[in-house]
Design an enzyme around this catalytic site. Structure first.
Site, mmCIF file in Angstrom:
data_model
loop_
_atom_site.group_PDB
_atom_site.id
_atom_site.type_symbol
_atom_site.label_atom_id
_atom_site.label_comp_id
_atom_site.label_asym_id
_atom_site.label_seq_id
_atom_site.Cartn_x
_atom_site.Cartn_y
_atom_site.Cartn_z
ATOM 1 N N GLU A 48 1.836 -0.457 3.193
ATOM 2 C CA GLU A 48 0.538 0.231 3.428
ATOM 3 C C GLU A 48 0.295 0.593 4.898
ATOM 4 O O GLU A 48 -0.831 0.859 5.295
ATOM 5 C CB GLU A 48 -0.688 -0.560 2.975
ATOM 6 C CG GLU A 48 -0.770 -1.306 1.680
ATOM 7 C CD GLU A 48 -0.048 -0.773 0.476
ATOM 8 O OE1 GLU A 48 1.176 -0.989 0.414
ATOM 9 O OE2 GLU A 48 -0.660 -0.190 -0.407
ATOM 10 N N HIS B 105 -2.100 3.621 4.654
ATOM 11 C CA HIS B 105 -3.534 3.924 4.516
ATOM 12 C C HIS B 105 -3.885 5.279 5.120
ATOM 13 O O HIS B 105 -4.848 5.913 4.711
ATOM 14 C CB HIS B 105 -4.382 2.836 5.167
ATOM 15 C CG HIS B 105 -4.456 1.573 4.345
ATOM 16 N ND1 HIS B 105 -4.624 1.583 2.978
ATOM 17 C CD2 HIS B 105 -4.375 0.267 4.697
ATOM 18 C CE1 HIS B 105 -4.643 0.356 2.525
ATOM 19 N NE2 HIS B 105 -4.489 -0.472 3.542
ATOM 20 N N TYR C 194 0.724 -1.374 7.606
ATOM 21 C CA TYR C 194 0.351 -2.471 8.509
ATOM 22 C C TYR C 194 1.519 -2.796 9.463
ATOM 23 O O TYR C 194 2.576 -2.167 9.407
ATOM 24 C CB TYR C 194 -0.062 -3.702 7.691
ATOM 25 C CG TYR C 194 -1.388 -3.510 6.974
ATOM 26 C CD1 TYR C 194 -2.563 -3.313 7.692
ATOM 27 C CD2 TYR C 194 -1.461 -3.514 5.582
ATOM 28 C CE1 TYR C 194 -3.782 -3.131 7.040
ATOM 29 C CE2 TYR C 194 -2.668 -3.330 4.927
ATOM 30 C CZ TYR C 194 -3.830 -3.138 5.663
ATOM 31 O OH TYR C 194 -5.027 -2.953 5.021
ATOM 32 N N CYS D 159 -17.406 -5.067 -8.410
ATOM 33 C CA CYS D 159 -16.786 -4.120 -9.329
ATOM 34 C C CYS D 159 -17.867 -3.322 -10.035
ATOM 35 O O CYS D 159 -18.845 -3.896 -10.512
ATOM 36 C CB CYS D 159 -15.939 -4.866 -10.348
ATOM 37 S SG CYS D 159 -15.249 -3.774 -11.597
ATOM 38 N N CYS E 219 -12.295 3.685 -9.679
ATOM 39 C CA CYS E 219 -13.311 4.458 -8.959
ATOM 40 C C CYS E 219 -13.444 4.049 -7.492
ATOM 41 O O CYS E 219 -13.945 4.831 -6.671
ATOM 42 C CB CYS E 219 -14.662 4.297 -9.657
ATOM 43 S SG CYS E 219 -15.285 2.598 -9.585
ATOM 44 N N GLN F 40 -15.574 2.344 -6.151
ATOM 45 C CA GLN F 40 -16.949 2.388 -5.653
ATOM 46 C C GLN F 40 -17.507 1.037 -5.209
ATOM 47 O O GLN F 40 -18.281 0.982 -4.267
ATOM 48 C CB GLN F 40 -17.865 2.993 -6.727
ATOM 49 C CG GLN F 40 -17.733 4.489 -6.843
ATOM 50 C CD GLN F 40 -18.568 5.061 -7.964
ATOM 51 O OE1 GLN F 40 -18.033 5.643 -8.898
ATOM 52 N NE2 GLN F 40 -19.871 4.904 -7.899
ATOM 53 N N SER G 278 -3.141 -8.736 -4.100
ATOM 54 C CA SER G 278 -4.045 -9.096 -3.006
ATOM 55 C C SER G 278 -5.221 -8.125 -2.891
ATOM 56 O O SER G 278 -5.038 -6.908 -2.947
ATOM 57 C CB SER G 278 -3.257 -9.075 -1.699
ATOM 58 O OG SER G 278 -4.119 -9.301 -0.613
ATOM 59 N N ARG H 254 5.853 -7.842 0.393
ATOM 60 C CA ARG H 254 5.377 -6.555 -0.138
ATOM 61 C C ARG H 254 6.030 -5.444 0.674
ATOM 62 O O ARG H 254 5.727 -5.241 1.850
ATOM 63 C CB ARG H 254 3.850 -6.467 -0.090
ATOM 64 C CG ARG H 254 3.362 -5.224 -0.804
ATOM 65 C CD ARG H 254 2.096 -5.448 -1.563
ATOM 66 N NE ARG H 254 1.820 -4.303 -2.426
ATOM 67 C CZ ARG H 254 0.627 -3.781 -2.613
ATOM 68 N NH1 ARG H 254 -0.410 -4.313 -2.033
ATOM 69 N NH2 ARG H 254 0.466 -2.735 -3.411
#
Ligand code: FAD
Ligand code: NAP
Ligand code: SF4
Length: 674
Positions: free
Chosen positions: A167, A255, A169, A356, A340, A342, A27, A217
């Site tokens: 994560e 997170h 949540y 990407c 990365c 970014q 996801s 998950r």
């Protein structure tokens, strides 16, 4: 012909449906799922990945109700009208022979909106909104919302749902004592804390029937204080299996954890052994995930019994054809995700559409099209850095006759320098990819000499991608022998002393810092054991959350990292990776100074003034990382008539705020419209 990746490409029979291989596209929130008018673009994005051979796609997170929104008015599935947009997505994937499940994500206290709820009123360190603790009735309503959401997903044509439980949540918030301080039936020991997740799965299963995938998950390693232990992780997994889960996916790290789990410096497949351990404890398929980015790594995990399926998310932003290339024995043509963040996570956290760095078409499939040109042109590209490589290969893919020049002995430009930085070894994959792409698209490569303007006259188009030159600031003593530029250090490998001042705390200043903290003979990329020691990760998960005391290596040098701005050094680094660079340098004892005035450099060292106080940094070397200026001397003077059409891209066009993301995107966009 024998399959190059027999385990990866083997189908998986789930009893009521069969996945065509073991590859899951994990996801990712692309930013396209939040607005109905973007669903055509979202469908095109997933269609390309399904056509590329992925076995099972998981959508970005869709909230079951308004309380669960990650962002205000985020993608929600809570009434029948929501089904129509999603049908565009499911139809596109099914037409390409793929399967797709919709992720149900309730953000809990991670929501960036005022309606947030959680197990308790404990605020998260990464959201400004204090949550309301769900009441018993609120919990019942939440369970009903999940079941309704799954039923609507079924009506929209999805093959199943993924319930997001990791994560940090909402469901993770209920599972862990860190946030679940309740004393009612939904808290206390692990039996109470897991009840919400288990009841949600039971209610979904009752609603959708047996022939619908429910993937969950599950957080196998929380990496926060107050996280679960391995015994608790296993107890939850078994209860979820009994409740009706079809596949157990794995997640690592909340997170808010201060240990990186997906950035490029995390060793490949760092957490896969945990999926392997869980697989011994349950009877349903288990998925390995995080920092798996090439088919041979995935194959090794499956062959070694660590998992039944492999989830890769960002690698499918980087290359939609990943699976087809692997299956055709062309794995060396895969455009590899370099971790990365970014253009993907950094964009998501800035509320921008994801893309990407190495593939600017990602999430722009209908806008950036590499179509065959009506008329083939003769194109010269000067400079084989990221901008030139991108322009040359896209132009050749579009049918142009392309010659790519570089004065260096090999391709890569500054990216070749970047990949020497500890933790940036993955960047070599991008140059391997471009090297193969040059060969497969027929670009003529001319290396090892500077191009002159006269040589460029016979071309229709000349793309100047000659990059930058290092900026040397006007500081008294800048010519002193102890002054080096970052290129002297990283490219020419000039000897560097034990005490070093770095002028400039941008991306390159931080990278030079990481480079100089390491011993010259350090083993890179960092092996997993060294990485877990350095960050304090307990992969046995015998301690809550899998945390242990970090044991950093002794730094090779004493460093000072300096900038003139008064802001916090590193504030301009990537949102989701900058904190990792800052933490690494701080652990290495680097002194970071802001608001610095550079007075002079002499035999004694670097003289500076900070906050009105004069100081002498007694250093052996001063390394200049003070930004760059454009190098575009091949551009003809303004007003020149006749001859080729000239274009500038990347650093040659603008050195300020240049990065490889912009360089590659500009190259691709220009080449696609030649
Ligand atoms: P360049 O990469 O500079 O390439 C220009 C090329 O032109 C060179 O190969 C040069 O040899 C050639 N050339 C110049 N003149 C001529 C001529 N007359 N004839 C023939 N050839 C010529 N960016 C990121 O996005 N993420 C990162 O994490 C990151 N880390 C970095 C770390 C370091 C240590 C460094 C140095 C850079 C990093 N960057 C990073 C920046 C990134 O590498 C640059 O933004 C990018 O390389 C710029 O691409 P470009 O093609 O415009 O120029
Ligand atoms: P940069 O990020 O612009 O940083 C330049 C630094 O030099 C700043 O700290 C600036 O701070 C200082 N500086 C500028 N002019 C100066 C002067 N005249 N005298 C003294 N100091 C001066 O540039 P960079 O570090 O060279 O990086 C180049 C590009 O590569 C960046 O745009 C970056 O995005 C990219 N990059 C990215 C990463 C990454 O991890 N994402 C890593 C490396 C590079 P003050 O002006 O406050 O002194
Ligand atoms: Fe991977 Fe970087 Fe692309 Fe994100 S932007 S998918 S991390 S290569």
């Amino acid at each position: 012909m024998t399959s190059p990746f027999p385990h990866l490409l083997a189908p998986l029979d789930l009893g009521f449906t069969t996945l065509r291989n073991r590859v899951i596209m994990g996801s990712m929130h692309t930013g396209l799922e939040d607005r109905f008018y973007h669903y055509g673009k979202l469908a095109a994005f997933y269609r390309e990945r399904a056509r590329g051979g992925v076995g099972l796609i998981v959508t970005g997170g869709i909230s079951p109700n308004r309380e669960g929104w990650l962002l205000p008015f985020g993608g929600t599935m809570n009434f029948a009208g929501d089904v129509f947009n999603h049908r565009k997505v499911t139809r596109a994937v099914h037409e390409e022979g793929g399967k797709i499940v919709m992720q149900i994500l309730h953000a809990g206290r991670y929501g960036y909106q005022p309606l947030v709820v959680s197990a308790s009123t404990k605020k998260s360190p990464i959201s400004p909104f204090k949550p309301r603790a769900l009441s018993g009735r609120g919990i019942e309503r939440t369970i009903a919302a999940y079941a309704r959401c799954a039923a609507l997903a079924q009506a929209a044509g999805y093959d199943g749902v993924e319930v997001m439980g990791s994560e940090g949540y909402l469901l993770n918030q209920f599972l862990c004592a860190r946030t679940n301080t309740r004393t009612d039936a939904w808290g206390g020991g692990i039996e109470g804390r897991m009840r919400l997740a288990v009841d949600i799965v039971k209610r979904i299963r009752a609603r959708v029937g047996p022939q619908f995938i429910i993937m969950y998950r599950h957080s196998l390693l929380d990496l926060v204080e107050g996280g679960n232990t391995w015994d608790e992780v296993v107890a939850v997994a078994r209860a979820l299996e009994a409740a009706g889960v079809t596949i157990l996916n794995s997640g690592y790290g909340w997170h808010e954890a201060r240990i990186p789990t997906i950035v490029t410096s995390v060793p490949r497949a760092a957490f896969a052994s945990l999926a392997g351990r869980l697989r011994q404890q349950v009877g349903i398929p288990v998925v390995a995930s995080n920092r798996i980015n090439m088919p041979h790594d995935a194959e090794a995990l499956l062959a070694g019994g660590d998992c039944d399926l492999v989830s890769m998310a960002r690698p499918f932003l980087a290359d939609a054809d990943f699976v087809n290339k692997a299956a055709a024995g062309r794995a060396d043509e895969i455009n590899t995700c370099i971790g990365c963040n970014q253009a993907c996570l950094d964009h998501t956290f800035a509320n921008q559409r994801a893309s990407c760095l190495v593939n600017p078409r990602a999430c722009h499939e209908t806008e950036l099209v590499y179509a065959k040109a009506k008329q083939a042109k003769k194109v010269a590209v000067v400079g084989a850095g990221p901008a030139g490589l991108s322009a040359a290969t896209v132009a050749a893919e579009c049918g142009h006759d392309v010659t790519l020049f570089d004065s260096a002995a090999s391709i890569g430009g500054q990216f070749k320098i970047a990949m020497q930085i500890p933790g940036k070894e993955e960047f070599a994959e991008t140059l391997r990819y471009f090297g193969r792409k040059i060969a497969t698209t027929g670009v003529k490569l001319v290396l090892g000499r500077r191009v002159t303007a006269a040589e460029l006259q016979g071309f229709d188009h000349v793309i100047v991608a000659t990059g930058i030159q290092v900026r040397m600031p006007a500081i008294a003593g800048i010519d002193h022998p102890k002054v080096l530029s970052y290129l002297d250090v990283l490219e020419r490998h000039a000897p560097v002393g034990d005490k070093v001042a770095i002028i400039g705390a941008g991306g390159i200043g931080f990278d030079v810092g990481e480079y100089l903290l390491h011993d010259e003979d350090a083993v890179l990329p960092m092996p997993l054991e060294a990485w877990t020691r350095e960050w304090g990760v307990d992969l046995s998960v015998s301690s809550p959350g899998g945390l242990t005391t970090p044991l950093p290596v002794t730094p090779r040098r004493k460093l000072w990292l300096l900038q003139r701005k008064t802001t916090r050094p590193g504030a301009g680094l990537g949102k989701t990776s900058g904190w990792v660079h800052r933490a690494t340098l701080l652990r290495g004892g680097v002194t970071m100074l802001a608001g610095v005035q550079y007075d002079r450099i002499d035999d004694a060292g670097l003289h500076i003034t900070v906050g009105g106080q004069a100081q002498l940094l007694d250093v052996d070397n001063v390394i200049i990382c003070a930004g760059q200026d454009s190098l575009a001397e091949l551009m003809p003077p303004e007003g020149t008539r006749g001859g080729p059409t000239f274009h500038k891209i990347g650093g040659a066009a603008l050195a300020a705020e240049l990065d490889a993301k912009r360089a590659i995107r500009e190259g691709a966009e220009l080449a696609a419209r030649l």
